[in-house]
Design a protein around this motif. Structure first.
Motif, PDB file in Angstrom:
ATOM      1  N   THR A  76       0.859  -1.185   0.000  1.00  0.00           N
ATOM      2  CA  THR A  76       0.000   0.000   0.000  1.00  0.00           C
ATOM      3  C   THR A  76       0.898   1.238   0.000  1.00  0.00           C
ATOM      4  O   THR A  76       1.750   1.373   0.876  1.00  0.00           O
ATOM      5  CB  THR A  76      -0.891   0.014   1.258  1.00  0.00           C
ATOM      6  N   PRO A  77       0.745   2.134  -0.960  1.00  0.00           N
ATOM      7  CA  PRO A  77       1.595   3.324  -0.992  1.00  0.00           C
ATOM      8  C   PRO A  77       1.449   4.161   0.277  1.00  0.00           C
ATOM      9  O   PRO A  77       0.371   4.252   0.865  1.00  0.00           O
ATOM     10  CB  PRO A  77       1.079   4.093  -2.220  1.00  0.00           C
ATOM     11  N   ALA A  78       2.573   4.765   0.695  1.00  0.00           N
ATOM     12  CA  ALA A  78       2.587   5.666   1.852  1.00  0.00           C
ATOM     13  C   ALA A  78       1.842   5.057   3.036  1.00  0.00           C
ATOM     14  O   ALA A  78       0.911   5.642   3.575  1.00  0.00           O
ATOM     15  CB  ALA A  78       1.983   7.021   1.475  1.00  0.00           C
ATOM     16  N   ASN A  79       2.292   3.904   3.444  1.00  0.00           N
ATOM     17  CA  ASN A  79       1.575   3.114   4.440  1.00  0.00           C
ATOM     18  C   ASN A  79       2.225   3.228   5.823  1.00  0.00           C
ATOM     19  O   ASN A  79       3.370   3.646   5.955  1.00  0.00           O
ATOM     20  CB  ASN A  79       1.595   1.641   3.999  1.00  0.00           C
ATOM     21  N   VAL A  80       1.476   2.859   6.841  1.00  0.00           N
ATOM     22  CA  VAL A  80       2.025   2.593   8.167  1.00  0.00           C
ATOM     23  C   VAL A  80       2.201   1.086   8.263  1.00  0.00           C
ATOM     24  O   VAL A  80       1.277   0.336   7.953  1.00  0.00           O
ATOM     25  CB  VAL A  80       1.100   3.118   9.279  1.00  0.00           C
ATOM     26  N   THR A  83       6.547  19.690   8.752  1.00  0.00           N
ATOM     27  CA  THR A  83       6.700  20.063   7.350  1.00  0.00           C
ATOM     28  C   THR A  83       7.679  19.100   6.681  1.00  0.00           C
ATOM     29  O   THR A  83       8.817  18.969   7.140  1.00  0.00           O
ATOM     30  CB  THR A  83       7.227  21.504   7.220  1.00  0.00           C
ATOM     31  N   PHE A  84       7.245  18.443   5.643  1.00  0.00           N
ATOM     32  CA  PHE A  84       8.134  17.558   4.881  1.00  0.00           C
ATOM     33  C   PHE A  84       7.525  17.290   3.513  1.00  0.00           C
ATOM     34  O   PHE A  84       6.307  17.341   3.336  1.00  0.00           O
ATOM     35  CB  PHE A  84       8.389  16.240   5.622  1.00  0.00           C
ATOM     36  N   GLN A  85       8.391  17.064   2.567  1.00  0.00           N
ATOM     37  CA  GLN A  85       7.956  16.765   1.199  1.00  0.00           C
ATOM     38  C   GLN A  85       8.312  15.344   0.762  1.00  0.00           C
ATOM     39  O   GLN A  85       7.726  14.825  -0.183  1.00  0.00           O
ATOM     40  CB  GLN A  85       8.582  17.756   0.214  1.00  0.00           C
ATOM     41  N   HIS A  86       9.316  14.746   1.427  1.00  0.00           N
ATOM     42  CA  HIS A  86       9.832  13.456   0.970  1.00  0.00           C
ATOM     43  C   HIS A  86       9.959  12.508   2.168  1.00  0.00           C
ATOM     44  O   HIS A  86      10.102  12.957   3.313  1.00  0.00           O
ATOM     45  CB  HIS A  86      11.204  13.615   0.313  1.00  0.00           C
ATOM     46  N   ALA A  87       9.944  11.220   1.884  1.00  0.00           N
ATOM     47  CA  ALA A  87      10.133  10.226   2.935  1.00  0.00           C
ATOM     48  C   ALA A  87      10.959   9.071   2.402  1.00  0.00           C
ATOM     49  O   ALA A  87      10.696   8.548   1.306  1.00  0.00           O
ATOM     50  CB  ALA A  87       8.790   9.723   3.465  1.00  0.00           C
ATOM     51  N   LEU A  88      11.963   8.681   3.191  1.00  0.00           N
ATOM     52  CA  LEU A  88      12.781   7.508   2.907  1.00  0.00           C
ATOM     53  C   LEU A  88      12.526   6.520   4.033  1.00  0.00           C
ATOM     54  O   LEU A  88      12.810   6.813   5.197  1.00  0.00           O
ATOM     55  CB  LEU A  88      14.264   7.893   2.841  1.00  0.00           C
ATOM     56  N   CYS A  89      11.984   5.373   3.690  1.00  0.00           N
ATOM     57  CA  CYS A  89      11.483   4.441   4.695  1.00  0.00           C
ATOM     58  C   CYS A  89      12.386   3.209   4.798  1.00  0.00           C
ATOM     59  O   CYS A  89      13.169   2.916   3.899  1.00  0.00           O
ATOM     60  CB  CYS A  89      10.066   3.998   4.330  1.00  0.00           C
ATOM     61  N   ARG A 127       8.602  10.841  -3.012  1.00  0.00           N
ATOM     62  CA  ARG A 127       9.143  12.142  -3.403  1.00  0.00           C
ATOM     63  C   ARG A 127       8.019  13.161  -3.581  1.00  0.00           C
ATOM     64  O   ARG A 127       6.960  12.831  -4.100  1.00  0.00           O
ATOM     65  CB  ARG A 127       9.919  12.025  -4.714  1.00  0.00           C
ATOM     66  N   ASP A 128       8.283  14.359  -3.141  1.00  0.00           N
ATOM     67  CA  ASP A 128       7.493  15.562  -3.415  1.00  0.00           C
ATOM     68  C   ASP A 128       6.150  15.612  -2.690  1.00  0.00           C
ATOM     69  O   ASP A 128       5.784  16.657  -2.166  1.00  0.00           O
ATOM     70  CB  ASP A 128       7.260  15.716  -4.931  1.00  0.00           C
ATOM     71  N   ASN A 129       5.382  14.528  -2.683  1.00  0.00           N
ATOM     72  CA  ASN A 129       4.038  14.581  -2.091  1.00  0.00           C
ATOM     73  C   ASN A 129       3.919  13.760  -0.815  1.00  0.00           C
ATOM     74  O   ASN A 129       2.823  13.298  -0.465  1.00  0.00           O
ATOM     75  CB  ASN A 129       2.995  14.085  -3.099  1.00  0.00           C
ATOM     76  N   ALA A 130       5.017  13.568  -0.112  1.00  0.00           N
ATOM     77  CA  ALA A 130       4.990  12.678   1.055  1.00  0.00           C
ATOM     78  C   ALA A 130       4.026  13.181   2.130  1.00  0.00           C
ATOM     79  O   ALA A 130       3.286  12.380   2.721  1.00  0.00           O
ATOM     80  CB  ALA A 130       6.396  12.526   1.623  1.00  0.00           C
ATOM     81  N   GLU A 170       1.281  15.024   1.909  1.00  0.00           N
ATOM     82  CA  GLU A 170      -0.104  14.794   1.491  1.00  0.00           C
ATOM     83  C   GLU A 170      -0.451  13.302   1.549  1.00  0.00           C
ATOM     84  O   GLU A 170      -1.514  12.912   2.057  1.00  0.00           O
ATOM     85  CB  GLU A 170      -0.310  15.322   0.070  1.00  0.00           C
ATOM     86  N   ALA A 171       0.447  12.476   1.038  1.00  0.00           N
ATOM     87  CA  ALA A 171       0.164  11.038   0.968  1.00  0.00           C
ATOM     88  C   ALA A 171       0.046  10.422   2.364  1.00  0.00           C
ATOM     89  O   ALA A 171      -0.884   9.640   2.644  1.00  0.00           O
ATOM     90  CB  ALA A 171       1.264  10.344   0.168  1.00  0.00           C
ATOM     91  N   TYR A 172       0.964  10.766   3.261  1.00  0.00           N
ATOM     92  CA  TYR A 172       0.905  10.161   4.593  1.00  0.00           C
ATOM     93  C   TYR A 172      -0.219  10.755   5.432  1.00  0.00           C
ATOM     94  O   TYR A 172      -0.813  10.061   6.271  1.00  0.00           O
ATOM     95  CB  TYR A 172       2.264  10.290   5.299  1.00  0.00           C
ATOM     96  N   THR A 173      -0.520  12.021   5.232  1.00  0.00           N
ATOM     97  CA  THR A 173      -1.643  12.606   5.971  1.00  0.00           C
ATOM     98  C   THR A 173      -2.943  11.884   5.620  1.00  0.00           C
ATOM     99  O   THR A 173      -3.787  11.628   6.493  1.00  0.00           O
ATOM    100  CB  THR A 173      -1.761  14.108   5.661  1.00  0.00           C
ATOM    101  N   GLN A 174      -3.122  11.548   4.349  1.00  0.00           N
ATOM    102  CA  GLN A 174      -4.307  10.782   3.956  1.00  0.00           C
ATOM    103  C   GLN A 174      -4.329   9.420   4.649  1.00  0.00           C
ATOM    104  O   GLN A 174      -5.377   8.935   5.083  1.00  0.00           O
ATOM    105  CB  GLN A 174      -4.336  10.624   2.439  1.00  0.00           C
TER     106      GLN A 174
END
Length: 244
Positions: A188-192, A214-220, A227-230, A232-236
């Motif tokens: 699942t993209p941008a998942n916990v 504040t962040f735009q990117h995530a390295l997991c 990249r760029d929308n991290a 928004e994606a994780y907040t959802q």
């Protein structure tokens, strides 16, 4: 005692060290373990942050000799950082090989059985081996977990298990693990992380605090860079899982 005479977990298959942001690198490799009385094989990531000539390894993955030669061309390994209770398999190898300082989490500082290791415990607002960075500690979880935020490129989060971004299985998965993990909702993209959610039992307030950053990117620790929308994606995802 020579390092060759000591017992460390062996190097497993891994890819090349990839340059993902300025002075930030990621390498993906295999993980083999036994969970719930079953054999598992899947992928995991190590992030390398270069600060001057120093290298900080986060979520360490042991590299083979060719990989170590490539790593050493980037700089000198001076620090190893552990961000999750469920990781740490290869930390001792790097600490021994390079005499690095070990940055770990509260409650995990006795996991390395050596008086020779210079151990530092991470704390919010405390010192870090990376300039222009901060640490986020989960405060509600049953096991320790942290996230590093780099103050560059609009904000880069470096996570372990809490944030994942597996889109699909890759070359480091075995078929049985892929099938099981599909059913468990790992891809699942941008998942916990699903297993981390079970083990850590985090509260919503931690993700509310994380979402306020504040962040735009995530390295997991698992999956591709976001990249760029991290944010928004994780907040959802946080809204879906915790309803805030």
């Amino acid at each position: 005692m020579d390092q060759a005479d000591k017992t460390f977990a062996p190097a497993l298959a891994h890819g090349d060290i990839e340059d993902v942001f300025s002075d930030v690198f990621v390498v993906s490799g295999a993980m083999e373990t036994v969970l719930m009385d079953m054999d598992w094989k899947f992928s995991r990531n190590m992030t390398v942050v270069k600060d001057g000539d120093r290298l900080v390894l986060i979520n360490a993955v042991r590299l083979d000799e060719n990989g170590l030669a490539s790593l050493e061309k980037l700089g000198k390994v001076t620090d190893v950082m552990r961000l999750g209770a469920l990781h740490g398999r290869d930390d001792a190898f790097y600490l021994d090989r390079y005499g690095a300082t070990y940055w770990t989490l509260p409650g995990l500082d006795k996991d390395i059985d050596s008086d020779a290791v210079n151990t530092r415990v991470l704390s919010e607002g405390g010192p870090l081996p990376i300039n222009n960075a901060s640490v986020f500690l989960f405060q509600t979880t049953q096991i320790p977990e942290a996230i590093i935020r780099l103050e560059r490129d609009g904000g880069i989060l470096i996570a372990c298990d809490a944030l994942q971004n597996w889109i699909s299985a890759d070359e480091h998965f075995c078929d049985a693990s892929r099938e099981r993990m599909e059913g468990m909702g790992f891809f699942t993209p941008a998942n916990v992380g699903p297993v981390w959610m079970q083990a850590a039992a985090p509260g919503a307030e931690d993700f509310k605090r994380l979402g306020s950053m504040t962040f735009q990117h995530a390295l997991c620790g698992h999956g591709k860079p976001v990249r760029d929308n991290a944010h928004e994606a994780y907040t959802q995802t946080f809204d879906r899982l915790f309803g805030h």
